[in-house]
Design an enzyme around this catalytic site. Sequence first.
Site, mmCIF file in Angstrom:
data_model
loop_
_atom_site.group_PDB
_atom_site.id
_atom_site.type_symbol
_atom_site.label_atom_id
_atom_site.label_comp_id
_atom_site.label_asym_id
_atom_site.label_seq_id
_atom_site.Cartn_x
_atom_site.Cartn_y
_atom_site.Cartn_z
ATOM 1 N N LYS A 285 8.646 3.258 -8.225
ATOM 2 C CA LYS A 285 9.878 3.673 -7.841
ATOM 3 C C LYS A 285 10.272 2.965 -6.419
ATOM 4 O O LYS A 285 11.399 2.851 -6.294
ATOM 5 C CB LYS A 285 9.763 5.481 -7.609
ATOM 6 C CG LYS A 285 9.549 6.222 -8.788
ATOM 7 C CD LYS A 285 9.720 7.619 -8.719
ATOM 8 C CE LYS A 285 8.422 7.948 -7.994
ATOM 9 N NZ LYS A 285 7.164 7.760 -8.991
ATOM 10 N N THR A 286 9.173 2.698 -5.597
ATOM 11 C CA THR A 286 9.475 1.980 -4.460
ATOM 12 C C THR A 286 9.895 0.853 -4.626
ATOM 13 O O THR A 286 11.038 0.275 -3.913
ATOM 14 C CB THR A 286 8.250 2.246 -3.398
ATOM 15 O OG1 THR A 286 7.972 3.476 -3.106
ATOM 16 C CG2 THR A 286 8.442 1.492 -2.279
ATOM 17 N N ASP B 76 10.861 8.885 -0.189
ATOM 18 C CA ASP B 76 9.902 8.841 -0.802
ATOM 19 C C ASP B 76 9.465 10.350 -0.792
ATOM 20 O O ASP B 76 9.471 11.096 0.258
ATOM 21 C CB ASP B 76 8.703 7.978 -0.394
ATOM 22 C CG ASP B 76 7.887 7.762 -1.774
ATOM 23 O OD1 ASP B 76 8.224 8.462 -2.722
ATOM 24 O OD2 ASP B 76 6.503 7.322 -1.538
ATOM 25 N N THR C 159 7.973 13.026 -7.368
ATOM 26 C CA THR C 159 6.994 13.042 -8.658
ATOM 27 C C THR C 159 7.139 14.518 -9.089
ATOM 28 O O THR C 159 6.403 14.860 -10.162
ATOM 29 C CB THR C 159 5.420 12.971 -8.130
ATOM 30 O OG1 THR C 159 5.099 13.772 -7.020
ATOM 31 C CG2 THR C 159 5.178 11.632 -7.723
ATOM 32 N N ARG D 127 0.251 0.736 -10.802
ATOM 33 C CA ARG D 127 -0.545 0.523 -9.424
ATOM 34 C C ARG D 127 -2.229 0.810 -9.660
ATOM 35 O O ARG D 127 -2.798 0.040 -9.126
ATOM 36 C CB ARG D 127 0.005 1.612 -8.689
ATOM 37 C CG ARG D 127 -0.801 2.022 -7.429
ATOM 38 C CD ARG D 127 -0.609 3.252 -6.515
ATOM 39 N NE ARG D 127 0.969 3.058 -5.986
ATOM 40 C CZ ARG D 127 1.590 3.958 -5.739
ATOM 41 N NH1 ARG D 127 1.351 5.207 -5.900
ATOM 42 N NH2 ARG D 127 2.810 4.083 -5.236
#
Length: 364
Positions: free
Chosen positions: A68-69, A113, A162, A221
Amino acid sequence: MKQQPSSTTPVAVLDDQLLDQALRPKTFDEYIGQEKIKANLKVMIGAAKKRNEPIEHLLLHGPSGLGKTTLSYLIAKELGTSIKITSGTALEKAGDVGSILTGLQDGDVLFIDEVHRLNKSVEEVIYPAMENFNLDIVIGKGNSAKTLQIGLPRFTLIAATTKISLLSAPFRSRFGVSFRLDFYNEAEISKIIARSAKLLGVKAEPEAIKAIAVASRYTPRVANRLLKRVRDFAQMNPVGSSPAKVLRTRAPSASVTSDGMKDTVITAELAKQALDMLEVDDKGLEDTDRKILLTIAEKFAGGPVGLKTIAATISEEEATVEDVYEPYLMQLGLLARTSKGRVLTPGGYKHIKINPPKNAGLDL
């Protein structure tokens, strides 16, 4: 005491943040996966640039570690604007939001975020900023209170979460577009690992890449984090030597450069040995995952059993069990949530190599 994230926990730590800077895609073409989202974003960005306008506010949601980032960085880069990054926990007061918003320029991107952690007073300040690009400030209290309205530059808010269910309906409705990022498939994760290995200056055999991919929980990740650990193992451990030898070997200097990695080759055997040392199996399950399955099977006859009971039995926090471990176990079909509690599936019994009772699966 806060628990350190494990190798398969899709939570960002400092080491990941440094890694992300080096491995983060620089263009949409380099960004692997999420093809439908990328296609929609390209159309939105292209149309907005032709109109010389900022794109609509975006809401990105989905599990941790899916990019997302990174998407937010790419959107700002494609728009040719600056990006300001903050988080829901950092914006405690209305003044925090005001100082950030007034510091933006026309067309800038503001990325928040974990936006579900914003408190209600901050949300209410953001509403008019998103709709009318105005910032309402209340001066004074009681009958003498006055409202001062400040015009803001036309910016784009990109929010990531999330837990989209924790966002209020009025807040969600102010986003022009909402995208859900899904887990990656094995082919996409393998491409990400191959690209990351190349950037890290190591050679990885196709079978080694596949072994890391299937253990990565289909999360970029986690895949990059496992790749780093396998790379460390391969650098310290010549092909064919035992894991015990690694523990007796002096650690390399922190000044090792990419030149010191040019002869490092990650083979399938080395990848397997490294993952075994990390206690990560061929499905990406670590010790805590297996402990949850074994606890339900052996101590509670396969369930149903409540979340609080499971957390207390394995000495883990309820939120960690529910948010970090359970989703992946459910995705693999090893665990199921029912109205009565958690139940082990036939696949779960098979994975921990325990024969299920005759009535297994009746409560699913």
